[in-house]
Structure formats: structure tokens, C-alpha cells
Scaffold this active site. Structure first.
Site, PDB file in Angstrom:
ATOM      1  CB  THR A 101      -0.951   0.025   1.219  1.00 31.66           C
ATOM      2  OG1 THR A 101      -0.158   0.104   2.413  1.00 31.66           O
ATOM      3  CG2 THR A 101      -1.824  -1.229   1.268  1.00 31.66           C
ATOM      4  CE  LYS A 130       9.576   5.216   0.161  1.00 30.31           C
ATOM      5  NZ  LYS A 130       9.817   6.218  -0.888  1.00 30.31           N
ATOM      6  CD  GLU A 154      17.164  -5.893  -0.756  1.00 22.67           C
ATOM      7  OE1 GLU A 154      17.624  -4.749  -0.676  1.00 22.67           O
ATOM      8  OE2 GLU A 154      17.755  -6.890  -0.302  1.00 22.67           O
ATOM      9  CB  VAL A 157      16.847   1.158   1.113  1.00 20.35           C
ATOM     10  CG1 VAL A 157      18.053   2.016   0.758  1.00 20.35           C
ATOM     11  CG2 VAL A 157      16.291   1.569   2.473  1.00 20.35           C
ATOM     12  CG  ASP A 226      12.153   9.129  -0.376  1.00 15.05           C
ATOM     13  OD1 ASP A 226      11.332   8.233  -0.104  1.00 15.05           O
ATOM     14  OD2 ASP A 226      13.108   8.955  -1.162  1.00 15.05           O
ATOM     15  CE  LYS A 230      13.910   5.769  -0.572  1.00 17.25           C
ATOM     16  NZ  LYS A 230      14.006   6.539  -1.806  1.00 17.25           N
TER      17      LYS A 230
HETATM   18  N1  HSE Z   1      10.513   9.303  -4.572  1.00 14.07           N
HETATM   19  C1  HSE Z   1      11.488   8.278  -4.390  1.00 14.07           C
HETATM   20  C2  HSE Z   1      12.768   8.684  -5.121  1.00 14.07           C
HETATM   21  C3  HSE Z   1      10.951   6.965  -4.898  1.00 14.07           C
HETATM   22  O1  HSE Z   1      12.737   9.664  -5.871  1.00 14.07           O
HETATM   23  O2  HSE Z   1      13.789   8.056  -4.917  1.00 14.07           O
HETATM   24  C4  HSE Z   1      11.640   5.737  -4.380  1.00 14.07           C
HETATM   25  O3  HSE Z   1      11.565   5.593  -2.995  1.00 14.07           O
END
Ligand code: HSE
Length: 350
Positions: A101, A130, A154, A157, A226, A230
């Protein structure tokens, strides 16, 4: 050996996985004895189906390609039947739930509840989401262990580019002291376009959105959230930390402009949005910020939407990997690689 799989979410990643399963069905069976059976799918927009005998993947993909919904698999023109995902996870007879999702980096929901339900009802879980991995990895992996199940992430990231499986298998026995890299494809794409093609920031970002790299709200990319999610995941899974996103120092790329980028290049440097985590003693420090790297740094040569990571290890020194960080097939593959890892372990028991 057959493995029963339930999909929670059947958007880009779910369809990427189904496409690979269809395309490589014979190879996966011949090479690994892997015979997937998709027994359930639930999707907020496309409806739900329970198919204990396993569905015809090609038929479902053709329906979806024609703009139809999952629940039209049995009855064309049916009105959407959306089973509560929690009910479906409990009722279906899947060995593995693929939780696919949307990502909510602030709460990790509803994905975290779905994962808990699966682990509490005896199903292994794989996810590329994430949110749960950044916010609740410790709790979820503990719950999995208590129930003798696998929880694999996996795709959270670098999509299907192997990060966790590399550290788990190929680098086994090494202590990882630092992980540093480019973990957001959108910002790397924007910086590359500004430098190489003289594009304006807004134009480059609009293109990244059009190509599907950016998050639904691109603030998550350009302000570094983001990449923060990660690097938290990497800190907690690979360095044994207990970080939350609030522990990471964060700065995005919005203060950079073409003038700064061009001047840096003339001086032999290149700006990259670098995510970094380092362990010294019991302390782990993580950050996301634009850094001016010398052009000789392997990370400086990574252009476009690609991602890269340098691992600093005690036995092998520095190892750098580069590869896709997003994409339908690439993230679909991350789910397959986790499912194959589970399949390998379950098969070894027989
Ligand atoms: N928006 C993220 C990126 C997508 O640009 O890396 C992958 O997580």
C-alpha cells in the site's frame, strides 16, 4: 515448492511483481522450484478477491491493463467490492503477505496494522513500504521472530538493487561502520538535469514527477524526508540502531541553484544530496544534506534517477553499489527477491 501469496495493494509495485511472475514463470520453476500461487488481492481502488485455488495472473493483468478492477476477475462489470484488508489478511490462506500500500512516512499507517495482522495470523511479510520500516522496524521484526516468521524489506531502500540481502549474505561476517549514499532518485535527477542540461529547478522537478520518480507530494523528496526515512531504515537494520526520523539532521536541495552547481563543477566538485549514517561506539549519527563531493568520489559520478551506496566495512573496506532506486519492475523485483529468500528457507526445511 508452491508458495501462497496475498497482495495488499495492487498498484504499480503489485502489478510489477505480477508482470515478473507471469514473464518468468517457467524460469522460476525450473531454476528454483518456485511455484507462486496468488490467493488473495485487496486494493483500495481496485477491489478485492479471494482465490484459494490461485488466480490466473495473465488474465488479471489483462483486466488491469484494460482499466478494469481486480474484482471483475470473476464478474465483469461488478461493482467494487472492497474487503477490509485486515479481514482479508486474516481469512486468506497465504503463506506470505506482500504489503504494497502507499507510504505514509509520518504514521506508517495503515500498512503497519496490516503487517501486524499478518504476523499475528501466521503469515510471513514482505514490503517495499518505507513507513512501517522507518518507524516500527524493531517492533515488527521482534513480532516476526516471536512467531517464527520472516519480515523482509528489501524494496524500502534502492528498490530491487540488493542492499539488505547483500549485507545479509555477501557481506556476512563484516561489521558495517558507515553507510553513505544517494538514496533519492528525484533529487539526483533534478540536480543532474540542472547541471548537464541547464534546466531550471522547477522544470526538472516537473519532469521527475512526470516520469514517476517523485513521491505524491514531492516535498518529501526535495526537502529530504524520503532520504531521511531510508537512512533511518539503514541505521536500524544494518547498524543496529533505534533511530526515528526526528533523530536525523536534515536539509533538502531547495537552497541550491544553478549558479552554485556550475561553480562547484568548475572547481572539480559536484553537489549531491547525501544520506549518511555512522556508528562510533554505541552512538549512531545520521544526516541528510547536500554535499559538495570531489569528482573522484564514486558517488559523484552517479547521475539521473540512479541511487548508490558506499558501505564502509571492517574486513572489506569500502564497497560501493549503484542501481535503480525506483520503478515498477525494479520495485516489483524487490518483492520477488524477498519472497524467493523466504521460499529458499522454507524449502531447505524439507
Ligand atoms: N521518490 C522516491 C525517489 C521513490 O525519488 O527516490 C523511491 O523511494
Amino acid at each position: 515448492m508452491e508458495l501462497k501469496i496475498g497482495l495488499v495493494g495492487c498498484g504499480t509495485v503489485g502489478q510489477g511483481l505480477l508482470e515478473i511472475l507471469d514473464r518468468k514463470r517457467d524460469y522460476l520453476k525450473d531454476a528454483y522450484g518456485f511455484e507462486p500461487r496468488i490467493v488473495a488481492i485487496t486494493d483500495k481502488l481496485k477491489g478485492s478477491i479471494l482465490v484459494p485455488e490461485g488466480l490466473d495472473i495473465r488474465k488479471l493483468l489483462a483486466l488491469l491493463a484494460g482499466g478494469k478492477r481486480v474484482d471483475e476477475y470473476f464478474r465483469e462489470g461488478a461493482t467494487a467490492e472492497i474487503m477490509d484488508p485486515l479481514d482479508m489478511i486474516e481469512k486468506c490462506e497465504a503463506d506470505v503477505i506482500a504489503e504494497l500500500t502507499y507510504t505514509d512516512i509520518k504514521t506508517g499507517e495503515p500498512a503497519t496494522s496490516y503487517i501486524k495482522k499478518a504476523l499475528r495470523t501466521g503469515k510471513h511479510v514482505v514490503t517495499s513500504n518505507k513507513g512501517p520500516a522507518a518507524l516500527h522496524y524493531g517492533e515488527l521484526s521482534k513480532l516476526a521472530k516471536q512467531n517464527n516468521l520472516h519480515f523482509r524489506i528489501e524494496g524500502t531502500v534502492m528498490s530491487g538493487t540488493p542492499v539488505f540481502s547483500l549485507c545479509e549474505s555477501g557481506l556476512a561476517g563484516n561489521e558495517i561502520r558507515e553507510v553513505k549514499g544517494i538514496l533519492n532518485g528525484t533529487t539526483n535527477f533534478v540536480l543532474s538535469k540542472m547541471e548537464l542540461e541547464g534546466m531550471e529547478y522547477a522544470e526538472a522537478l516537473a519532469l521527475a514527477q512526470k516520469l514517476g520518480y517523485a513521491e505524491a507530494d514531492p516535498t518529501a523528496d526535495v526537502e529530504g524526508y524520503d532520504a531521511v526515512a531510508k537512512i533511518v531504515i539503514l541505521s536500524n537494520v544494518l547498524l543496529g540502531g533505534e533511530l526515528t526520523p526526528a533523530d536525523v539532521k536534515r536539509e533538502g536541495i531547495t537552497a541550491l541553484n544553478r549558479g552554485l552547481i556550475v561553480t562547484a563543477k568548475e572547481q572539480g566538485f559536484r553537489y549531491k544530496l547525501i544520506a549518511q549514517t555512522r556508528k562510533s561506539g554505541a552512538k549512531i549519527e545520521a544526516s541528510v544534506s547536500p554535499q559538495k563531493l570531489p569528482l573522484s568520489d564514486p558517488l559523484a559520478g552517479v547521475m539521473g534517477a540512479q541511487n548508490a551506496l558506499t558501505f564502509d566495512t571492517d574486513l572489506m573496506g569500502k564497497i560501493t553499489i549503484q542501481g535503480a532506486g525506483a520503478g515498477k519492475i525494479e520495485t516489483g523485483y524487490s518483492i520477488l527477491s524477498d519472497i524467493l529468500a523466504i521460499h529458499r528457507r522454507l524449502s531447505a526445511k524439507f
